[in-house]
Design a protein around this motif. Structure first.
Motif, PDB file in Angstrom:
ATOM      1  N   ARG A  97      25.724  43.283  21.096  1.00  5.08           N
ATOM      2  CA  ARG A  97      24.959  42.459  20.215  1.00  5.08           C
ATOM      3  C   ARG A  97      23.659  42.086  20.684  1.00  5.08           C
ATOM      4  N   ALA A  98      23.799  41.733  22.006  1.00  6.28           N
ATOM      5  CA  ALA A  98      22.494  41.108  22.652  1.00  6.28           C
ATOM      6  C   ALA A  98      21.415  42.277  22.878  1.00  6.28           C
ATOM      7  N   ARG A  99      21.649  43.493  22.712  1.00  9.69           N
ATOM      8  CA  ARG A  99      20.919  44.719  23.216  1.00  9.69           C
ATOM      9  C   ARG A  99      20.409  44.613  24.513  1.00  9.69           C
ATOM     10  N   VAL A 100      21.265  44.488  25.621  1.00  9.41           N
ATOM     11  CA  VAL A 100      21.094  44.279  26.754  1.00  9.41           C
ATOM     12  C   VAL A 100      20.595  45.760  27.338  1.00  9.41           C
ATOM     13  N   PRO A 101      19.468  45.824  28.125  1.00  8.17           N
ATOM     14  CA  PRO A 101      19.387  47.135  28.637  1.00  8.17           C
ATOM     15  C   PRO A 101      20.413  47.439  29.782  1.00  8.17           C
ATOM     16  N   LEU A 102      20.542  48.787  29.924  1.00  4.20           N
ATOM     17  CA  LEU A 102      21.402  49.223  31.081  1.00  4.20           C
ATOM     18  C   LEU A 102      21.067  48.809  32.261  1.00  4.20           C
ATOM     19  N   ARG A 103      19.852  48.713  32.610  1.00  4.54           N
ATOM     20  CA  ARG A 103      19.395  48.216  33.981  1.00  4.54           C
ATOM     21  C   ARG A 103      19.346  46.762  34.101  1.00  4.54           C
ATOM     22  N   ALA A 104      19.282  46.092  33.190  1.00  4.20           N
ATOM     23  CA  ALA A 104      19.691  44.630  33.261  1.00  4.20           C
ATOM     24  C   ALA A 104      21.275  44.444  33.308  1.00  4.20           C
TER      25      ALA A 104
ATOM     26  N   LEU B 294      21.724  34.401  23.329  1.00  2.51           N
ATOM     27  CA  LEU B 294      22.764  35.632  23.430  1.00  2.51           C
ATOM     28  C   LEU B 294      22.691  36.370  24.702  1.00  2.51           C
ATOM     29  N   ARG B 295      21.410  36.994  24.836  1.00  2.00           N
ATOM     30  CA  ARG B 295      21.248  37.769  26.043  1.00  2.00           C
ATOM     31  C   ARG B 295      21.702  37.110  27.413  1.00  2.00           C
ATOM     32  N   THR B 296      21.324  35.720  27.475  1.00  2.00           N
ATOM     33  CA  THR B 296      21.974  34.879  28.636  1.00  2.00           C
ATOM     34  C   THR B 296      23.348  34.934  28.813  1.00  2.00           C
ATOM     35  N   TRP B 297      24.036  34.829  27.709  1.00  4.48           N
ATOM     36  CA  TRP B 297      25.408  34.611  27.656  1.00  4.48           C
ATOM     37  C   TRP B 297      25.933  36.185  28.161  1.00  4.48           C
TER      38      TRP B 297
ATOM     39  N   GLY C 245      35.306  38.182  30.037  1.00  3.09           N
ATOM     40  CA  GLY C 245      34.566  38.924  29.207  1.00  3.09           C
ATOM     41  C   GLY C 245      35.242  38.421  27.724  1.00  3.09           C
ATOM     42  N   VAL C 246      36.217  37.743  27.690  1.00  2.00           N
ATOM     43  CA  VAL C 246      36.860  37.333  26.273  1.00  2.00           C
ATOM     44  C   VAL C 246      35.851  36.474  25.787  1.00  2.00           C
ATOM     45  N   LEU C 247      34.989  35.663  26.621  1.00  2.00           N
ATOM     46  CA  LEU C 247      34.074  34.763  25.892  1.00  2.00           C
ATOM     47  C   LEU C 247      33.036  35.611  24.996  1.00  2.00           C
ATOM     48  N   GLY C 248      33.077  37.010  25.303  1.00  2.00           N
ATOM     49  CA  GLY C 248      31.982  37.753  24.545  1.00  2.00           C
ATOM     50  C   GLY C 248      32.628  38.189  23.229  1.00  2.00           C
ATOM     51  N   LEU C 249      33.937  37.761  22.742  1.00  2.00           N
ATOM     52  CA  LEU C 249      34.444  38.270  21.483  1.00  2.00           C
ATOM     53  C   LEU C 249      33.719  37.509  20.472  1.00  2.00           C
ATOM     54  N   PRO C 250      33.480  36.065  20.772  1.00  2.00           N
ATOM     55  CA  PRO C 250      32.940  35.417  19.438  1.00  2.00           C
ATOM     56  C   PRO C 250      31.462  36.088  19.026  1.00  2.00           C
TER      57      PRO C 250
END
Length: 764
Positions: A509-516, A576-579, A444-449
């Motif tokens: 940041r990627a606005r990923v839906p909860l179901r995803a 970003l969403r893939t990440w 999850g640290v990879l999400g900090l940038p």
């Protein structure tokens, strides 16, 4: 119509039409945990009297005076639970300081003077009287959501259930089952007995040896024993650690809120800390670097005590670094906590130093001005570190040596079952696997940038600095019992917070839906399950199977991640969403991998009673009958300064070769022993060299050991006189079942008590 409050001022909530009902609802989560805890403790041997006295001491002798001081020094906390937890930790620290002074003065019950004095001052001084009432009005950003208290309560309830299932059930309070406890239980009990009667303490199992160890938790348990009358055994194995775990959970959640900047992120960090250890993708359990412990630890009360103080330090420190708190009184509270952790667990100060160096360096370079708060905290930490190493621990290294990758070589042996010299390439290969495990746990640290400014948060910098330092120490240092692994364990909660913060940041940041997100989590769990089953790499490896097989599950996981990236991009997801989804998938993959193979800390037996580890519990047939009764008789009929000699030197059931970790005589009698066992002494640990087995090293003073053992094997008037006059021995504690024990001892010493296999003699 009443106008809105000015910006920056707290808005007052509308008064409740049912204030009593509101208070009841507020305390319902804590009451639910108490309703669970009380029957659990009663079920596992705690008497109602002991439980009531312990709770009274905790409330009136620790928590309430501590809360008053926290309100005066620190101000109001963000949540009531956080305020109480900080008060409990502050109370623990001041109780230890007060007890050390009282015990050194020969009046241990004077430890009660500090809460009484606190109450008197807060009643007498007008400016302090307001702190008797909690101020609950806070800024909207500081108010916890309604689900927050219940989430924390569920975590604490889990810790209670975990303690019951994995520790209370396997660690008995009665003899002879008590004799089959984990190897370090009598060691901890012996140190509690030593601190009950002596300050400064020495090693109780080798008379005259300095105690070079973090002993503050034993001073706390000794103080509670004096003030309540509860047996140290009950405190150690049932009562003492539970409030520490509860305070630790609350403070880790508070620290997580500061690191992640969100309530959900704080909860994810806390749950990760409590539930997840280093994952591995093998079938079977491997000790060492692949199964580091979480914060839950009855087997090491020093670790839990130190972790609790350190969590409080992180909370106060982050408020200072973020300029949420100012003033000398906040620095005073930080100083008290730093001194407390200095003697509670030696691991934390070096890691905190490294973390503060990271904070000071990055802030100084970014803002181009000296970060005063970080430098001030660094100076205080360095001063405590130097004092601890030079004065408190006397410069002893306690078995720690510079031995790069020693923990990896040990892990390779456990993974493959191959003994002997481990090649450098094999050690480097296991290091790679270790780094892969860490990457899974904290990916999850990879999400900090995704939000670059989050990398400048003091909490994130502190966590990353401690994590790098902890990993470096674990890889660089060596220890006969792999204690360098504590450097990897200690920063785990804060790395989990940083990882949770990065996970929340990239998903938002990627606005990923909860179901995803849910789909990615399920995919990660299913993937790791299939990898473990289909690869089927069981450890230790079957004879003749190449160590290359160890890499197959991780290569499979890498392939799954690569396929997920390709599939997501083919489905039209942006980068970003893939990440974000891949980070969720890998994080989820780590959790079942850890739970499928972990040994829960404190679990030293299977439910059937089968021994899991030779270092865990001795066989029941090796436990001498009557040892507890004989030990209690000697404790009641001797003075605290009386010296005891014994023929017990080897751990029960481990005599060929002799395992020098026998502590039951000192533990049950609360008396110092001329020579019982010597493995954990500084003299023994500092003589250890790589390749040796520390617990099998011989005693360094053969003449003393010979004089001791002659009385039991070939007693004579001269042997007794030498032991009494030259060494000051007054009592003999004998296990008459041991081979070579003479039946003629009664001709030269007076029998005081006999029970089962054990007898106590007074020297004439």
């Amino acid at each position: 119509m009443r106008g809105a409050p000015p910006d920056g001022l707290p808005s007052r909530e509308a008064p409740s039409t049912h204030p009593v009902r509101g208070r009841l609802v507020r305390w319902l989560p804590a009451a639910s945990v108490a309703a669970l805890t009380v029957p659990v403790l009663l079920r596992y041997g705690v008497s109602p009297r002991d439980l009531a006295l312990f709770c009274a001491h905790l409330a009136l002798g620790v928590a309430l005076p501590g809360v008053l001081l926290v309100r005066a020094l620190y101000g109001r906390a963000r949540t009531p639970a956080e305020e109480i937890a900080l008060g409990v930790v502050t109370g623990y620290a001041l109780e230890v300081f007060a007890y050390v002074a009282a015990r050194a003065a020969g009046a241990p019950l004077l430890v009660t003077a500090w809460p009484v004095a606190t109450y008197a001052v807060f009643l007498a001084v007008p400016r302090l009287r307001r702190h008797w009432r909690s101020q609950t009005h806070r800024l909207p950003s500081d108010r916890a959501p309604a689900w927050w208290p219940w989430a924390i309560a569920l975590v604490v309830a889990y810790l209670v259930v975990w303690s019951a299932v994995n520790f209370f059930r396997t660690q008995a309070l009665t003899w002879p089952a008590l004799g089959t406890s984990f190897v370090d239980v009598p060691f901890h009990l012996a140190l509690v007995g030593e601190l009950r009667h002596h300050v400064p303490p020495t090693v109780p199992t080798v008379a005259g040896e300095p105690l070079v160890y973090h002993w503050f938790v034993y001073a706390h348990l000794a103080a509670v024993s004096w003030t309540t009358g509860v047996e140290p055994l009950v405190l150690l194995l049932r009562l003492g650690v539970l409030p520490m775990l509860a305070a630790l959970a609350v403070l880790l959640a508070a620290a997580g809120r500061r690191v992640t900047g969100s309530w959900p992120g704080a909860l994810i960090g806390l749950v990760s800390t409590v539930l997840v250890t280093a994952p591995n993708l093998f079938l079977g359990t491997v000790p060492g670097v692949f199964t580091w412990k979480t914060v839950q630890s009855w087997s090491s009360p020093t670790q839990t005590f130190g972790a609790m103080f350190f969590a409080a330090i992180v909370v106060v420190l982050l408020d200072l670094l973020d300029r949420r708190r100012r003033g000398w009184h906040v620095w005073l509270l930080l100083g008290v906590l730093l001194v407390a952790v200095m003697g509670a667990k030696a691991t934390y100060l070096p890691l905190l130093t490294a973390g503060l160096v990271a904070v000071a360096a990055v802030q100084g370079l970014w803002w181009l001005r000296p970060p005063k708060a970080a430098l001030g905290a660094l100076a205080m930490t360095a001063a405590c570190l130097v004092f601890a190493q030079v004065v408190l621990f006397g410069g002893a290294r306690q078995g720690i040596v510079v031995d790069p990758l020693s923990i990896m070589r040990e892990s390779f042996t456990h993974l493959t079952g191959v003994t002997g010299e481990v090649p450098a390439t094999a050690a480097l290969g296991v290091t790679l696997l270790c780094l892969l495990c860490a990457a899974i746990t904290w990916c999850g640290v990879l999400g900090l940038p995704s939000r670059p400014r989050t990398l400048l948060r003091p909490g994130v910098l502190l966590a990353l600095g401690m994590g790098v330092a902890g990993l470096g120490a674990a890889l660089l240092l060596g220890h006969p019992h792999l204690s360098q692994g504590y450097f990897l364990q200690a920063p785990h909660p804060y790395l989990a917070m940083a990882a949770a913060g990065g996970l929340v940041a990239v998903v938002r940041r990627a606005r990923v839906p909860l179901r995803a997100v849910a789909g990615a989590v399920v995919a990660g769990v299913v993937a790791v399950y299939l990898i473990r089953v289909l690869c089927g790499v069981a450890v230790p490896l079957e004879p003749g199977r190449s160590s290359i097989a160890l890499y197959l599950p991780y290569l499979a996981l890498a392939a799954v991640v690569a396929l997920a990236v390709v599939a997501l991009r083919a489905a039209g997801q942006n980068g970003l969403r893939t990440w974000a989804l891949v980070v969720c998938l890998v994080t989820a993959a780590g959790t079942p991998a850890a739970w499928a193979t972990r040994v829960l800390p404190g679990t030293y037996r299977l439910p059937t009673g089968q021994v899991q580890d030779a270092n865990g519990t001795p066989p029941a047939e090796a436990v001498p009958a009557g040892a507890l009764a004989a030990g209690r008789w000697l404790r009641a009929n001797s003075g605290p300064d009386d010296l005891v000699a014994t023929n017990l030197h080897c751990r029960l059931g481990y005599t060929d070769p002799c395992d020098g970790r026998e502590f039951w005589v000192a533990a049950l009698t609360e008396r110092r022993v001329l020579v019982e066992s010597w493995t954990y002494t500084a003299a023994n640990m500092d003589s250890w060299r790589t390749g040796q087995v520390a617990e099998n090293l011989p005693f360094w003073d053969p003449e003393r050991l010979r004089a001791n053992d002659t009385v039991f094997r070939a007693p004579s008037a001269e042997a007794v006189r030498r032991l009494r006059d030259d060494h000051g021995v007054r009592w003999l504690f004998v296990n008459e079942r041991l081979a070579g024990t003479s039946p003629d001892l009664g001709a030269f010493a007076t029998l005081g008590y006999r029970s089962g296999d054990c007898a106590v003699y007074r020297l004439r």
